[in-house]
Design an enzyme around this catalytic site. Structure first.
Site, mmCIF file in Angstrom:
data_model
loop_
_atom_site.group_PDB
_atom_site.id
_atom_site.type_symbol
_atom_site.label_atom_id
_atom_site.label_comp_id
_atom_site.label_asym_id
_atom_site.label_seq_id
_atom_site.Cartn_x
_atom_site.Cartn_y
_atom_site.Cartn_z
ATOM 1 C CB ILE A 1 -0.912 -0.014 1.251
ATOM 2 C CG1 ILE A 1 -1.830 -1.246 1.206
ATOM 3 C CG2 ILE A 1 -1.745 1.253 1.330
ATOM 4 C CD1 ILE A 1 -2.578 -1.494 2.510
ATOM 5 C CE1 TYR B 1 -0.672 -5.022 11.338
ATOM 6 C CE2 TYR B 1 -2.902 -5.867 11.612
ATOM 7 C CZ TYR B 1 -1.980 -5.120 10.905
ATOM 8 O OH TYR B 1 -2.377 -4.458 9.772
ATOM 9 C CE LYS C 1 -1.262 -1.479 11.952
ATOM 10 N NZ LYS C 1 -0.800 -0.423 11.054
HETATM 11 N N1 LIG Z 1 -2.921 -5.585 3.736
HETATM 12 C C1 LIG Z 1 -3.995 -5.407 4.457
HETATM 13 O O1 LIG Z 1 -5.002 -6.072 4.270
HETATM 14 C C2 LIG Z 1 -4.019 -4.371 5.555
HETATM 15 C C3 LIG Z 1 -5.194 -4.252 6.304
HETATM 16 C C4 LIG Z 1 -5.237 -3.302 7.313
HETATM 17 C C5 LIG Z 1 -4.131 -2.492 7.538
HETATM 18 N N2 LIG Z 1 -3.002 -2.630 6.807
HETATM 19 C C6 LIG Z 1 -1.884 -1.734 7.093
HETATM 20 O O2 LIG Z 1 -1.381 -1.166 5.913
HETATM 21 C C7 LIG Z 1 -0.005 -0.801 6.115
HETATM 22 C C8 LIG Z 1 0.820 -1.244 4.916
HETATM 23 O O3 LIG Z 1 0.798 -2.652 4.884
HETATM 24 P P1 LIG Z 1 0.889 -3.542 3.554
HETATM 25 O O4 LIG Z 1 -0.317 -4.390 3.554
HETATM 26 O O5 LIG Z 1 1.206 -2.704 2.392
HETATM 27 O O6 LIG Z 1 2.117 -4.511 3.978
HETATM 28 P P2 LIG Z 1 3.501 -4.882 3.262
HETATM 29 O O7 LIG Z 1 3.277 -5.164 1.833
HETATM 30 O O8 LIG Z 1 4.085 -5.953 4.121
HETATM 31 O O9 LIG Z 1 4.359 -3.534 3.414
HETATM 32 C C9 LIG Z 1 4.807 -3.117 4.676
HETATM 33 C C10 LIG Z 1 5.891 -2.077 4.519
HETATM 34 O O10 LIG Z 1 6.357 -1.683 5.814
HETATM 35 C C11 LIG Z 1 7.769 -1.751 5.814
HETATM 36 N N3 LIG Z 1 8.350 -1.955 7.135
HETATM 37 C C12 LIG Z 1 8.185 -3.011 7.957
HETATM 38 N N4 LIG Z 1 8.938 -2.872 9.047
HETATM 39 C C13 LIG Z 1 9.611 -1.706 8.924
HETATM 40 C C14 LIG Z 1 10.570 -1.021 9.720
HETATM 41 N N5 LIG Z 1 11.018 -1.534 10.870
HETATM 42 N N6 LIG Z 1 11.048 0.163 9.283
HETATM 43 C C15 LIG Z 1 10.624 0.667 8.106
HETATM 44 N N7 LIG Z 1 9.733 0.071 7.311
HETATM 45 C C16 LIG Z 1 9.229 -1.111 7.713
HETATM 46 C C17 LIG Z 1 8.091 -2.897 4.881
HETATM 47 O O11 LIG Z 1 9.447 -2.844 4.471
HETATM 48 P P3 LIG Z 1 10.273 -4.198 4.011
HETATM 49 O O12 LIG Z 1 9.745 -4.584 2.666
HETATM 50 O O13 LIG Z 1 11.697 -3.787 4.026
HETATM 51 O O14 LIG Z 1 9.956 -5.232 5.045
HETATM 52 C C18 LIG Z 1 7.109 -2.609 3.763
HETATM 53 O O15 LIG Z 1 7.595 -1.580 2.944
HETATM 54 C C19 LIG Z 1 0.415 -1.421 7.438
HETATM 55 O O16 LIG Z 1 0.428 -0.437 8.441
HETATM 56 C C20 LIG Z 1 -0.698 -2.422 7.704
HETATM 57 O O17 LIG Z 1 -0.873 -2.627 9.077
HETATM 58 C C21 LIG Z 1 -2.923 -3.563 5.810
#
Ligand SMILES: NC(=O)c1ccc[n+]([C@@H]2O[C@H](COP(=O)([O-])OP(=O)(O)OC[C@H]3O[C@@H](n4cnc5c(N)ncnc54)[C@H](OP(=O)(O)O)[C@@H]3O)[C@@H](O)[C@H]2O)c1
Ligand SMILES: *[C@@H]1O[C@H](CO)[C@@H](O)[C@H](O)[C@H]1NC(C)=O
Ligand SMILES: *[C@@H]1O[C@H](CO)[C@@H](O)[C@H](O)[C@H]1NC(C)=O
Length: 318
Positions: free
Chosen positions: A48, A202, A206
């Site tokens: 995202i 998690y 949140k």
């Molecule tokens: N996917 C869903 O259904 C969903 C639903 C509700 C909320 N969310 C929220 O949406 C947000 C984005 O998630 P996503 O689904 O896009 O997940 P994702 O594809 O796993 O991306 C997560 C990002 O966060 C980075 N990250 C993790 N640990 C970090 C750290 N210590 N320092 C800096 N960057 C870090 C990762 O970097 P690396 O690639 O280097 O690990 C990656 O760029 C999150 O806050 C998640 O909780 C997602």
């Protein structure tokens, strides 16, 4: 034959109903341009965060990808520059699992960038383990790291005409809880190291996002900075990368059938960052590009204040 057809039709209808009621998100439509504005998106090398950064770049913003992995971040910079045609996309190293890294990032940013209009706290993860400073990973990264980052950058945001902070929370905050005694003892909101514990942690982190946004809005009253938190929808990204085989067997088919793609997942973030006229809703929680109500815990001002004070202490800000 007709029985088979009815069963198929019923199956399809159920699928569409579930999909449209639970999973389909809204689109953010706006031709706002961002020429001359600067945005930071944390965790923007994939998922995202990357699609959010792409959209902001296409609108002409100067976009800082705040990421922890050099190689993945440079690859994302390359992709975003190429597709958006915007060369003002750059990577600055940020590892939210380390206070030192957060402080270094803020220092570098404040020294080299004269303005900040949008701070998008997007990075997040579901995993066990500990941060460099000994906190549980989900609490440390999803909450504390962003807490410190936001406070260090707040003055620069206040200098912008209408600075905004956007917090990517998750609907799962509703299952979260905060046990300050446990936090004191264990530097985490859960005990245990299994994936299910990580998932609980998690949810708790949140809930912290929702509460933090609420308290931040109170503290920003009288400034031009507003803040929002949101649920992006259920999105197929790398968020499930640390699942075990069993969990993956459950989730992968689900995600193929129902989940939105990462571009769909950026819509509510963009809404909170760019929609005009929502300033009076500072501190509130959104999903599907619309205001949503929050649970009782998510509205608990005393809890929000306590979390703020504890977080300040844990980040050694007081
Ligand atoms: N996917 C869903 O259904 C969903 C639903 C509700 C909320 N969310 C929220 O949406 C947000 C984005 O998630 P996503 O689904 O896009 O997940 P994702 O594809 O796993 O991306 C997560 C990002 O966060 C980075 N990250 C993790 N640990 C970090 C750290 N210590 N320092 C800096 N960057 C870090 C990762 O970097 P690396 O690639 O280097 O690990 C990656 O760029 C999150 O806050 C998640 O909780 C997602
Ligand atoms: C988002 O939540 C994190 C952790 O709770 C917090 O540190 C960050 O500053 C928050 N941003 C907003 C807009 O509330
Ligand atoms: C805050 O907003 C008002 C009204 O839009 C504007 O006149 C003022 O310049 C803004 N403050 C800053 C610091 O830009």
């Amino acid at each position: 034959m007709s029985l088979l057809l009815s069963v198929l039709a019923a199956g399809l209808a159920a699928y569409l109903l579930i999909y449209y009621c639970l999973f389909k998100g809204a689109r953010f439509k706006s031709n706002t341009t961002l020429k001359g504005k600067t945005a930071i998106v944390t965790g923007s090398n994939t998922g995202i965060g990357k699609t959010t950064a792409m959209d902001l770049a296409k609108r002409g913003a100067r976009v800082i990808l705040a990421c922890r992995n050099h190689q993945k971040a440079e690859a994302a910079v390359y992709d975003i520059r190429r597709e958006s045609g915007n060369s003002e996309v750059l990577y600055m190293h940020l590892d939210l699992a380390s206070f030192k890294s957060v402080r270094n990032f803020a220092e570098t940013f404040l020294k080299s960038e004269p303005r900040l209009d949008l701070l998008i706290n997007n990075a997040g993860l579901i995993t066990s383990g500990r941060t460099e400073d000994g906190f549980g990973m989900a609490f440390g990264v999803n909450h504390l790291g962003h807490f410190l980052l936001t406070l260090l950058l707040l003055d620069r945001l206040k200098e912008a005409e209408h600075g905004r902070v956007v917090n990517v929370s998750a609907l799962l905050y509703r299952l979260g809880s905060i046990d300050f005694n446990l936090l004191n003892k264990n530097k985490d909101l859960v005990t245990g190291q299994t994936y299910w514990h990580a998932l609980r942690a998690y949810c708790n982190s949140k809930l912290c996002n929702v509460l933090f946004t609420r308290e931040l809005a109170n503290r920003l009253d009288g400034t031009n900075v507003t803040c929002y938190c949101l649920h992006p929808g259920v999105i197929a990204t790398e968020i499930g990368r640390n699942m075990g085989l069993l969990q993956k067997l459950l989730f992968v088919p689900m995600s193929k059938l129902f989940f939105m793609d990462a571009e769909g997942g950026a819509q509510t973030t963009l809404y909170c960052a760019l929609q005009e006229g929502i300033e009076t809703l500072s501190g509130r929680y959104f999903s599907s590009c619309a205001l949503q109500s929050v649970s009782d815990l998510g509205r608990d001002d005393a809890l929000a204040r306590k979390l703020w004070e504890v977080s300040e202490r844990l980040c050694e800000l007081v």
